[in-house]
Design an enzyme around this catalytic site. Structure first.
Site, PDB file in Angstrom:
ATOM      1  N   ASP A  18       4.560  81.717  49.730  1.00 38.04           N
ATOM      2  CA  ASP A  18       3.330  80.885  49.765  1.00 38.04           C
ATOM      3  C   ASP A  18       3.058  80.452  51.185  1.00 38.04           C
ATOM      4  OD1 ASP A  18       3.893  80.579  47.000  1.00 38.04           O
ATOM      5  OD2 ASP A  18       4.764  78.604  47.353  1.00 38.04           O
ATOM      6  N   HIS A  25       7.349  78.268  47.742  1.00 36.91           N
ATOM      7  CA  HIS A  25       7.998  79.579  47.715  1.00 36.91           C
ATOM      8  C   HIS A  25       7.896  80.114  49.138  1.00 36.91           C
ATOM      9  CE1 HIS A  25       6.346  79.428  43.538  1.00 36.91           C
ATOM     10  NE2 HIS A  25       7.429  80.091  43.208  1.00 36.91           N
TER      11      HIS A  25
HETATM   12  C1  XUL Z   1       6.214  79.637  36.962  1.00 38.34           C
HETATM   13  C2  XUL Z   1       6.659  78.425  37.657  1.00 38.34           C
HETATM   14  C3  XUL Z   1       7.027  78.607  39.082  1.00 38.34           C
HETATM   15  C4  XUL Z   1       8.246  77.882  39.497  1.00 38.34           C
HETATM   16  C5  XUL Z   1       8.692  78.181  40.898  1.00 38.34           C
HETATM   17  O1  XUL Z   1       5.746  79.416  35.686  1.00 38.34           O
HETATM   18  O2  XUL Z   1       6.696  77.354  37.095  1.00 38.34           O
HETATM   19  O3  XUL Z   1       5.935  78.240  39.855  1.00 38.34           O
HETATM   20  O4  XUL Z   1       8.076  76.504  39.394  1.00 38.34           O
HETATM   21  O5  XUL Z   1       8.938  79.532  41.090  1.00 38.34           O
END
Ligand code: XUL
Ligand code: CO
Length: 436
Positions: A103, A100
């Protein structure tokens, strides 16, 4: 300074190995059904759990020991973390990672500062990608952690927040493109509702459709040719997430004219929360030509939330691999470990144990699935179970040649349907166990 000086590159030692930091099944060059294991899985390490997870839970503070991390929100700390992340991924031997935006780089006091932070860290990510050959499986924007997103991002009631979210995805698409990301993921975050009394669901979904079109248009404009993915999840953090399962996502994509631009990123623990099996979600996505990638993890049978544990069950991975082989693999997707070590597993070395086990579980699952397919007994049973559709009235129905009048004429002549045959569920479950 190495963060994991005691760990050498993890190697394949075979099923007899007693070394906990060796692969017993994952042999990246081994060819199964015409493809190396490396290409079957395209394993990916997630930045968020593995390098940002603290181990905190609603009952207590973080527990993870991460000596390289000073806990600050500085760009220097973020860049130091990048070096550690690539040391880890390289020693593990995973070819991909996923992040992300938030992150990898800290949010600043303004959008402009946040974007500058992101650029600075992206530079380090690019250097490390070039140094190691590790590639970006996907990027995504975190549009759920910051308080501004408390009502959602694309489905918020506050148009300014939609505008912020759009700006964030614009930037994240640019950075994902620059880093050669092969996919771009939308997981709904807070796109859903807690209560329908205060929610205009139609308007929110129209906005979500608009948001996705804006993303598709911008990707085209900048020449980002990665695959867009939506990741279904039924609840948590909201009580109803709009992207609740594979079927709901496909319905949304079809309704808003987006089907050509998206596939699905199917996650095991999300399937469980939706009251489905992972096998079901993969089969459903696969049959619609929408199987894009998977987030590999598992839930806990006794806990009803998204525990994001590392997958260890050969039964589960065999089911998953049967589906991936059935649909010809993941294409540009991969097996992305969206999984976190337990709060009690707080030492850095636990990150290796977790990933080695997950990769091995998948490799063993692949071998089981390939053996089941090579023997062909299961496939022959299923084919035979539907044999009445291969000729006669069944073939006429499937081809569209028979209408209700024809069915009636056929049945009036015959008087009663031919007897049913046993589904042999228990026999088939025993058959699967033969391969474990
Ligand atoms: C949330 C989840 C996230 C997504 C990316 O449950 O799985 O980490 O994979 O936003
Ligand atoms: Co996920």
């Amino acid at each position: 300074m190495a963060a994991f000086p005691e760990v050498q590159k993890i190697t394949y030692e075979g099923p007899q190995s007693q070394n906990p930091l060796a692969f017993r099944w994952y042999n990246e060059q081994e060819v199964v059904e015409g493809k190396t294991m490396r290409d079957h899985f395209r394993f990916s390490v997630v930045y968020w759990h593995t390098f940002r997870g603290t181990g905190s839970d609603p009952f207590g503070a973080g527990t993870m020991l991460r000596p390289w991390d000073d806990g600050s929100n500085s760009v220097e700390n973020a860049i130091r973390r990048v070096r550690v992340a690539f040391e880890f991924i390289e020693k593990l031997g995973a070819p991909y990672y996923a992040f992300h935006d938030r992150d990898v780089a800290p949010e600043g006091d303004s959008l402009a500062e946040t974007n500058r932070n992101f650029d600075a860290v992206a530079k380090a990510l690019r250097e490390e990608q070039q140094r190691t050959g590790i590639k970006l499986l996907w990027g995504t924007a975190n549009m759920f952690s910051h308080p501004r997103y408390l009502h959602g991002a694309a489905t918020t009631c506050n148009a300014d927040v939609f505008a912020f979210a759009g700006s964030q995805v614009k930037k994240c698409l640019e950075v994902t493109k620059e880093l050669g990301g092969e996919n771009y993921v939308f997981w709904g975050g807070r796109e859903g509702y807690q209560n329908l009394f205060n929610t205009d669901m139609k308007r929110e979904l129209d906005h979500l459709g608009r948001f996705m079109h804006l993303a598709v248009n911008y990707a085209k404009e900048i020449g980002f040719d990665g695959q867009f993915l939506i990741e279904p999840k039924p609840k948590e953090p909201t009580k109803h997430q709009y992207d609740s399962d594979a079927a709901a996502c496909l319905n949304f994509l079809r309704a808003y004219g987006l089907l050509d631009h998206f596939k699905l990123n199917i996650e095991t623990n999300h399937a469980t929360l939706a009251g489905h099996t992972m096998m079901h979600e993969l089969d459903y996505a696969g049959m619609q030509g929408a199987l894009g990638s998977i987030d590999a993890n598992t839930g806990d049978t006794l806990l009803g939330w998204d525990t994001d544990q590392f997958p260890t069950s050969f039964y589960l991975t065999a089911e998953i691999m049967l589906m991936l082989l059935k649909y010809g693999g993941l294409g540009r997707g991969g097996v992305n470990f969206d999984a976190k070590v337990r709060r009690e597993s707080f030492e850095p070395i636990d990150l290796f144990h977790a990933h080695v086990g997950g990769m091995d579980a998948f490799a063993k699952g692949l071998k089981i699935a390939a053996a089941i397919r090579a023997d062909g007994e299961l496939a022959a049973f299923v084919k035979n179970r539907y044999a009445t559709w291969d000729s006669g009235i069944g073939a006429q129905i499937e081809s569209g040649a028979a209408d209700f009048r024809a069915l009636e004429a056929y049945m009036l002549k015959k008087g009663e349907a031919s007897p049913n045959q046993s589904g042999r569920q228990e026999m088939l479950e025993n058959l699967i166990n033969r391969y474990l």
